[in-house]
Motif scaffolding. Structure first.
Motif, mmCIF file in Angstrom:
data_model
loop_
_atom_site.group_PDB
_atom_site.id
_atom_site.type_symbol
_atom_site.label_atom_id
_atom_site.label_comp_id
_atom_site.label_asym_id
_atom_site.label_seq_id
_atom_site.Cartn_x
_atom_site.Cartn_y
_atom_site.Cartn_z
ATOM 1 N N ASN A 121 9.430 63.573 -11.295
ATOM 2 C CA ASN A 121 8.310 64.831 -10.915
ATOM 3 C C ASN A 121 7.615 63.807 -8.851
ATOM 4 N N ASN A 177 10.344 59.874 -15.263
ATOM 5 C CA ASN A 177 10.456 61.415 -15.534
ATOM 6 C C ASN A 177 9.200 61.328 -13.998
ATOM 7 N N SER A 178 8.123 60.236 -14.748
ATOM 8 C CA SER A 178 7.066 60.083 -13.821
ATOM 9 C C SER A 178 7.402 60.195 -12.036
#
Length: 87
Positions: free
Chosen positions: A57, A53-54
């Motif tokens: 993003n 997810n990091s």
């Protein structure tokens, strides 16, 4: 003084080649992809969901990837999971 550990490797994903430098510093994990101007904080190498997810993003802001961002993020996060941070 604490030591920074890192690995450098080329990761192919989504038809692109990413020079990835990832590892651990005093406050946690990190990933840098210099040729795409990406640098993100990561969790432990085995925290696939957070790391994916990091990464997602960060790269979702790069228009060139269109709809491949999640697959690219998953591939890079999986490589980090498999390789560890290098210690």
């Amino acid at each position: 003084m604490d030591k920074v550990t890192a690995k450098e490797m080329n990761i192919n994903a989504g038809g692109y080649s990413f020079l990835c430098i990832f590892g651990e510093h005093i406050n946690g994990g990190f990933l840098a992809i210099p040729n795409w101007n990406v640098c993100v904080e990561l969790s432990d190498a085995n925290d696939f969901d957070y790391n994916s997810n990091s990464i997602y993003n960060a790269i979702v802001q790069i228009a060139e990837f269109c709809s491949d961002e999640k697959d690219i993020a998953d591939t890079i996060a999986n490589t980090i999971y498999m390789e560890g941070y290098g210690y």
